[in-house]
Scaffold this motif. Structure first.
Motif, mmCIF file in Angstrom:
data_model
loop_
_atom_site.group_PDB
_atom_site.id
_atom_site.type_symbol
_atom_site.label_atom_id
_atom_site.label_comp_id
_atom_site.label_asym_id
_atom_site.label_seq_id
_atom_site.Cartn_x
_atom_site.Cartn_y
_atom_site.Cartn_z
ATOM 1 N N LEU A 118 21.357 43.638 44.449
ATOM 2 C CA LEU A 118 21.444 42.463 43.599
ATOM 3 C C LEU A 118 22.489 42.555 42.482
ATOM 4 C CD1 LEU A 118 20.305 39.650 43.342
ATOM 5 C CD2 LEU A 118 18.485 40.578 41.909
ATOM 6 N N SER A 119 22.557 43.651 41.768
ATOM 7 C CA SER A 119 23.551 43.732 40.685
ATOM 8 C C SER A 119 24.970 43.689 41.248
ATOM 9 C CB SER A 119 23.337 44.972 39.815
ATOM 10 O OG SER A 119 23.481 46.147 40.567
ATOM 11 N N ASP A 120 25.181 44.292 42.413
ATOM 12 C CA ASP A 120 26.501 44.214 43.057
ATOM 13 C C ASP A 120 26.789 42.783 43.526
ATOM 14 O OD1 ASP A 120 27.007 46.905 42.672
ATOM 15 O OD2 ASP A 120 26.324 47.491 44.667
ATOM 16 N N MET A 121 25.786 42.113 44.073
ATOM 17 C CA MET A 121 25.972 40.723 44.507
ATOM 18 C C MET A 121 26.352 39.832 43.330
ATOM 19 S SD MET A 121 22.983 39.813 47.197
ATOM 20 C CE MET A 121 21.896 41.179 47.460
ATOM 21 N N MET A 134 31.519 52.871 32.554
ATOM 22 C CA MET A 134 30.508 53.519 31.715
ATOM 23 C C MET A 134 29.388 52.551 31.329
ATOM 24 S SD MET A 134 32.945 56.066 29.504
ATOM 25 C CE MET A 134 31.565 56.937 28.803
ATOM 26 N N GLY A 135 28.924 51.775 32.312
ATOM 27 C CA GLY A 135 27.807 50.862 32.087
ATOM 28 C C GLY A 135 28.173 49.575 31.385
ATOM 29 N N GLU A 136 29.457 49.347 31.181
ATOM 30 C CA GLU A 136 29.924 48.167 30.461
ATOM 31 C C GLU A 136 30.702 47.279 31.432
ATOM 32 O OE1 GLU A 136 30.984 48.560 26.217
ATOM 33 O OE2 GLU A 136 33.015 48.263 26.975
ATOM 34 N N LEU A 137 30.457 45.979 31.365
ATOM 35 C CA LEU A 137 31.167 45.032 32.217
ATOM 36 C C LEU A 137 32.152 44.239 31.371
ATOM 37 C CD1 LEU A 137 31.464 43.686 35.032
ATOM 38 C CD2 LEU A 137 29.793 41.985 34.239
ATOM 39 N N SER A 138 33.413 44.237 31.815
ATOM 40 C CA SER A 138 34.464 43.517 31.100
ATOM 41 C C SER A 138 35.266 42.673 32.068
ATOM 42 C CB SER A 138 35.405 44.493 30.398
ATOM 43 O OG SER A 138 34.713 45.266 29.446
ATOM 44 N N LEU A 139 35.771 41.566 31.550
ATOM 45 C CA LEU A 139 36.729 40.741 32.273
ATOM 46 C C LEU A 139 38.090 41.050 31.683
ATOM 47 C CD1 LEU A 139 37.411 38.425 34.269
ATOM 48 C CD2 LEU A 139 37.026 36.834 32.348
ATOM 49 N N VAL A 194 23.476 41.636 34.378
ATOM 50 C CA VAL A 194 24.583 41.008 35.093
ATOM 51 C C VAL A 194 24.054 39.905 36.009
ATOM 52 C CG1 VAL A 194 24.698 42.620 37.072
ATOM 53 C CG2 VAL A 194 26.746 41.397 36.323
ATOM 54 N N VAL A 195 22.862 40.083 36.531
ATOM 55 C CA VAL A 195 22.254 39.040 37.366
ATOM 56 C C VAL A 195 21.960 37.816 36.506
ATOM 57 C CG1 VAL A 195 20.305 38.441 38.858
ATOM 58 C CG2 VAL A 195 21.269 40.769 38.940
ATOM 59 N N THR A 223 27.789 40.776 40.508
ATOM 60 C CA THR A 223 29.151 41.116 40.077
ATOM 61 C C THR A 223 30.178 40.479 41.014
ATOM 62 O OG1 THR A 223 28.355 43.214 39.158
ATOM 63 C CG2 THR A 223 30.727 43.020 39.539
ATOM 64 N N ASP A 224 29.929 40.553 42.310
ATOM 65 C CA ASP A 224 30.830 39.928 43.281
ATOM 66 C C ASP A 224 30.907 38.418 43.068
ATOM 67 O OD1 ASP A 224 31.276 42.418 44.400
ATOM 68 O OD2 ASP A 224 29.932 42.088 46.109
ATOM 69 N N PHE A 225 29.774 37.806 42.769
ATOM 70 C CA PHE A 225 29.720 36.365 42.504
ATOM 71 C C PHE A 225 30.614 36.021 41.311
ATOM 72 C CE2 PHE A 225 27.974 32.738 40.257
ATOM 73 C CZ PHE A 225 27.785 31.804 41.271
ATOM 74 N N LEU A 226 30.498 36.793 40.241
ATOM 75 C CA LEU A 226 31.335 36.552 39.068
ATOM 76 C C LEU A 226 32.810 36.747 39.403
ATOM 77 C CD1 LEU A 226 29.186 38.285 36.306
ATOM 78 C CD2 LEU A 226 29.539 35.820 36.615
ATOM 79 N N GLN A 227 33.101 37.797 40.179
ATOM 80 C CA GLN A 227 34.495 38.071 40.531
ATOM 81 C C GLN A 227 35.100 36.917 41.324
ATOM 82 O OE1 GLN A 227 36.628 40.593 39.549
ATOM 83 N NE2 GLN A 227 38.046 39.141 40.470
ATOM 84 N N GLU A 228 34.315 36.312 42.210
ATOM 85 C CA GLU A 228 34.808 35.177 42.999
ATOM 86 C C GLU A 228 35.172 33.993 42.105
ATOM 87 O OE1 GLU A 228 31.692 34.371 45.789
ATOM 88 O OE2 GLU A 228 32.003 36.263 46.849
ATOM 89 N N ARG A 229 34.604 33.944 40.917
ATOM 90 C CA ARG A 229 34.851 32.838 39.991
ATOM 91 C C ARG A 229 35.813 33.196 38.870
ATOM 92 N NH1 ARG A 229 31.101 32.561 43.027
ATOM 93 N NH2 ARG A 229 30.081 30.662 43.689
#
Length: 114
Positions: free
Chosen positions: A78-81, A100-105, A31-32, A83-89
């Motif tokens: 870092l991984s939370d930062m 469950m370890g998967e990131l989705s938009l 994610v980073v 994710t937050d960065f992506l969420q802001e965009r």
């Protein structure tokens, strides 16, 4: 290591799975790397941990110090930062969801159920 950054907007047509859950714990540093493609800069105090992952993350005998592990996986680290960065965009009305370890938009409506 020099990382070339290209500004790319996150748009609704990008909704879906971004990081497949079968990568398990590797998604914490992936994610980073994903966020970096959208302009995220790894803070200086986290660079050693990420550099270690960039070089060794795919090896079965990969080792890291406790400090490096916490830098990537620790709550609020870092991984939370990233994710937050992506969420802001994320486009208005969309959210990034870890499940469950998967990131989705997905849309906020879909994300409500997670």
């Amino acid at each position: 290591m020099t990382v070339m950054l290209v500004k790319v907007d996150i748009t609704p047509d990008m909704a879906g799975t971004w990081l497949d859950g079968h990568f398990g714990w590797h998604n914490a540093y992936r994610v980073v790397q994903t966020a970096e493609t959208f302009g995220f800069t790894v803070p200086e105090e986290y660079r050693d941990a990420m550099d270690n992952y960039r070089v060794n993350g795919d090896r079965l005998d990969f080792e890291m110090s406790d400090e490096q592990w916490l830098a990537i996986y620790g709550q609020g680290e870092l991984s939370d930062m990233a994710t937050d960065f992506l969420q802001e965009r994320a486009p208005e009305g969309y959210v990034f969801v870890w499940d469950m370890g998967e990131l989705s938009l997905m849309t906020e409506e879909e994300g409500f159920y997670f």
